[in-house]
Design an enzyme around this catalytic site. Structure first.
Site, short mmCIF file in Angstrom:
data_model
loop_
_atom_site.label_atom_id
_atom_site.label_comp_id
_atom_site.label_asym_id
_atom_site.label_seq_id
_atom_site.Cartn_x
_atom_site.Cartn_y
_atom_site.Cartn_z
N SER A 96 0.83 -1.21 0.00
CA SER A 96 0.00 0.00 0.00
C SER A 96 0.86 1.26 0.00
O SER A 96 0.56 2.23 -0.71
CB SER A 96 -0.93 0.00 1.22
OG SER A 96 -1.84 -1.08 1.16
N LYS A 123 12.14 -1.76 1.37
CA LYS A 123 12.71 -1.51 2.70
C LYS A 123 14.23 -1.54 2.67
O LYS A 123 14.87 -2.02 3.62
CB LYS A 123 12.16 -2.51 3.72
CG LYS A 123 10.64 -2.46 3.85
CD LYS A 123 10.15 -3.31 5.00
CE LYS A 123 8.62 -3.22 5.12
NZ LYS A 123 8.09 -4.00 6.25
N SER A 171 -21.56 -46.09 -5.71
CA SER A 171 -21.38 -44.79 -6.39
C SER A 171 -21.85 -43.64 -5.51
O SER A 171 -22.85 -43.00 -5.81
CB SER A 171 -22.10 -44.77 -7.75
OG SER A 171 -23.42 -45.25 -7.67
N GLY A 224 -2.18 -9.90 1.17
CA GLY A 224 -0.87 -10.50 1.36
C GLY A 224 -0.87 -11.85 2.04
O GLY A 224 0.09 -12.59 1.91
N HIS A 225 -1.95 -12.19 2.75
CA HIS A 225 -1.93 -13.45 3.50
C HIS A 225 -1.97 -14.63 2.54
O HIS A 225 -2.66 -14.62 1.53
CB HIS A 225 -3.12 -13.51 4.46
CG HIS A 225 -2.96 -14.56 5.52
ND1 HIS A 225 -3.13 -15.90 5.27
CD2 HIS A 225 -2.64 -14.46 6.84
CE1 HIS A 225 -2.94 -16.58 6.39
NE2 HIS A 225 -2.64 -15.74 7.36
#
Length: 623
Positions: free
Chosen positions: A36, A148, A523, A95-96
């Site tokens: 984000s 980062k 079945s 993101g998870h």
């Protein structure tokens, strides 16, 4: 947008003319990596236009454990952005790891993936798992944004180590065209403007990398392909084939083929939304009027004659499984590729891929988020191109045949040669002739129910009546067949699915021989019974539900199986630790706990005698 009089004459609707949306970009990563923040830096809110969510009705619902995140119907946000010389559709995905389904669904419509990794953590399992889906969804360009970098003290060795590790992994996947960029979403370094702090990076900024991608030109250079969305006729009888061009260009006068039949023709006219045009290219929705009368249908593909697509009904593919209910080989699903829909079965799971090492792992089924190499078989020929050539002609989804929920997504690698080597031979004596010789209509009586419900007893009694009536019949009993035809199968869900498939194939052959076939097999699953029904012709499949309560079947326990199952000596026993799905709309229901064997046999014979030609007239019934 209103169409021209010609478009109205061909019965086209405004929604056929898709809106050109520009380069579609998906951002993906694990949690807390900074998607984000990066999007806010790359495309400020003032430039973004929120796009309304249109949940895909085929996506798994909350029952699959895939809950959408707050504020989004499917766990992602979409924005349209006008920046520089490009228009972008930017899709930010959750993101998870449990939301991998949503990422796959979004990636299947994207051109570019921005994969974020944390410089302080390197290439983690989630990033590898996401990358494994890129070849399957047809992503053309991958931008690895090592975010980062400020936390890594702007270290070039740290960055180089991450790039080297990811490049090795990407090479194994066959990913090409990867652009790696060190960035800091927090400070804006290398997002829009080059970083002063990381002046050792000589490559583009993130925005420059995006602006250098021209998907329209790439698609225009590919061979011409247009899946047929609709076929319409004008009052003059001229046929118009409408659709959106997925690759290449087409011009009036071009020689084309309508595939997979490979019927040749020439493009006489190209009708655009407002008027005729001399040419059209990838991304544009048009109607092509051909010079010849072609028997085309939705799902066919119009292609340039000089570079036609392949066609087959059997394929090798890579597949990501997107549902908590396991994939069962031989179970019937629906495959959607472009505008084409076909029945499909996974015939072989060759291997699963390890997320960490890409090692080939053995497996007979696939679970949620598994990625595998598989073979599949369709019930019709389709036109296709391998995924590495034209992804839009190879990308597909698998849908539950009756639930209409997406179960998986995949990419065709190539057609299997075995399919092209097979030709069905037409025989002079056909099914109607064989049935007429026996003075009956062929059909299948499919007896289904719990163990001990009385299926075999009822089938045996019905065949005795048919034999007395002079009818030609045969009983396919599940237990008897497990001594031969299906002796290699277990009682897992996959084993039961294959058991029913084999029995149904044999029953189809017997029906083709003109016989009345009585199948007695538990079945337990509706999908397989529906598959068996669809193998037969109209009216040839008669589902007979032998309805006896579990407590009655357990009390009878003619083979002592319930006792063993309760003691834990038998696993996957239907009614105890494996489900039985009762028929929803059987033709016949036999309540064997309330009626005698003779009464249930009479009920079946009465049903058959109500159908002319199957078991003779009621007056002829033998007692």
């Amino acid at each position: 947008m209103q169409g021209s009089p010609d478009t109205q004459a061909f019965g086209l609707y405004p929604e056929v003319w898709g809106k050109k949306e520009g380069v579609r970009v998906i951002t993906c990563s694990g949690e807390g990596v900074g998607k984000s923040t990066l999007i806010d830096r790359l495309f400020p809110e003032s430039l973004r236009e929120q796009i309304d969510q249109h949940p895909d009705p085929h996506l798994p619902d909350s029952d699959s454990g895939l809950e959408p995140q707050p504020g989004s119907a499917r766990g992602e946000s979409r924005h349209r952005v006008e920046a520089g010389k490009h228009s972008f559709i930017v899709i930010e995905t959750p993101g998870h790891e449990r939301h991998l389904n949503q990422v796959v669904a979004c990636a299947s419509t994207a051109d570019v993936a921005i994969l974020l990794v944390d410089a302080s953590k390197g290439v983690e399992s989630q990033a590898r798992h996401l990358s494994m889906t890129f070849p399957i969804t047809g992503i053309r360009h991958v931008i690895l944004a090592v975010n980062k970098m400020d936390l890594a003290q702007w270290s070039r060795p740290v960055y180089d180590g991450i790039v080297e590790a990811y490049s090795r992994f990407a090479d194994q996947l066959g990913l090409t065209g990867i652009t790696c960029i060190p960035v800091s979403a927090l400070t804006g370094d290398n997002v829009i403007e080059p970083s002063v702090t990381m002046d050792w990076h000589r490559g583009p900024t993130l925005l420059q990398a995006l602006e250098s991608i021209d998907i329209a030109i790439e698609r225009a250079r590919m061979p011409f392909r247009m899946p047929v969305q609709s076929v319409s006729h004008s009052k003059g009888g001229i046929c118009g084939l409408a659709g959106t061009i997925v690759s290449g260009q087409v011009h009036a006068g071009d020689s084309v083929l309508v595939c997979p039949a490979n019927e040749p023709s020439t493009v006489e006219r190209i009708i655009a939304p407002d008027s005729d045009t001399e040419s059209a290219r990838a991304g544009e929705a048009v109607t092509l009027v051909l010079a010849d009368s072609i028997n085309a249908r939705r799902g066919d593909v119009i292609a340039c004659a000089a570079h036609p697509p392949g066609h087959s009904n059997q394929f090798a593919c890579h597949l990501v499984w997107m549902h908590e209910h396991v994939l069962v080989p031989e179970r019937p699903y629906l495959l959607k590729i472009g505008t084409c829909e076909a029945g499909v079965q996974i015939t072989d799971i060759k291997y699963r891929l390890s997320v960490d090492s890409l090692e080939h792992l053995a497996g007979k089924t696939l679970g949620l988020h598994d990625i595998a190499s598989c073979n599949l078989s369709l019930d019709r020929q389709i036109a296709f191109d391998p995924g590495h050539e034209i992804p839009e002609m190879a990308r597909f989804i698998l849908i539950g045949r009756y639930t209409q929920v997406t179960m998986g997504a995949g990419m065709i690698d190539f057609g299997l040669r075995r399919a092209s080597n097979l030709t069905r031979h037409t025989l002079a004596v056909d099914k109607p002739a064989r049935a007429a010789q026996k003075n009956q209509e062929a059909c299948v009586l499919w007896f289904t129910g719990l163990s001990g419900s009385g299926k075999s007893t009822a089938a045996n009694a019905v065949e005795q009546r048919l034999h007395a009536l002079g009818r030609h019949s045969y009983v396919l009993d599940g237990d008897n067949l497990r001594h031969g035809l299906t002796k290699d199968l277990g009682f897992t869900e996959a084993g039961r699915a294959e058991n029913v498939r084999r029995i149904a194939e044999v029953a189809r052959l017997f029906v083709d021989a003109g016989l009345i076939i009585l199948v007695s097999v538990i079945s337990p699953f509706r999908d397989e019974r529906r598959m068996a029904r669809e193998m037969m012709g109209d009216g040839e499949f008669v589902e007979v539900f032998v309805d006896a309560p579990l407590e009655v079947c357990e009390r009878r326990d003619p083979k002592g199986l319930y006792k063993k199952a309760r003691a834990g000596q038998i696993k996957n026993f239907t009614g105890i630790d494996s489900a039985y799905e009762p028929p929803e709309h059987p033709e016949i229901v036999l309540e064997t706990a309330k009626r005698s064997v003779q009464e249930v046999a009479d009920e079946v014979i009465d049903y058959l005698q109500s159908r002319a030609g199957i078991a003779g007239r009621k007056a002829d019934r033998a007692s």
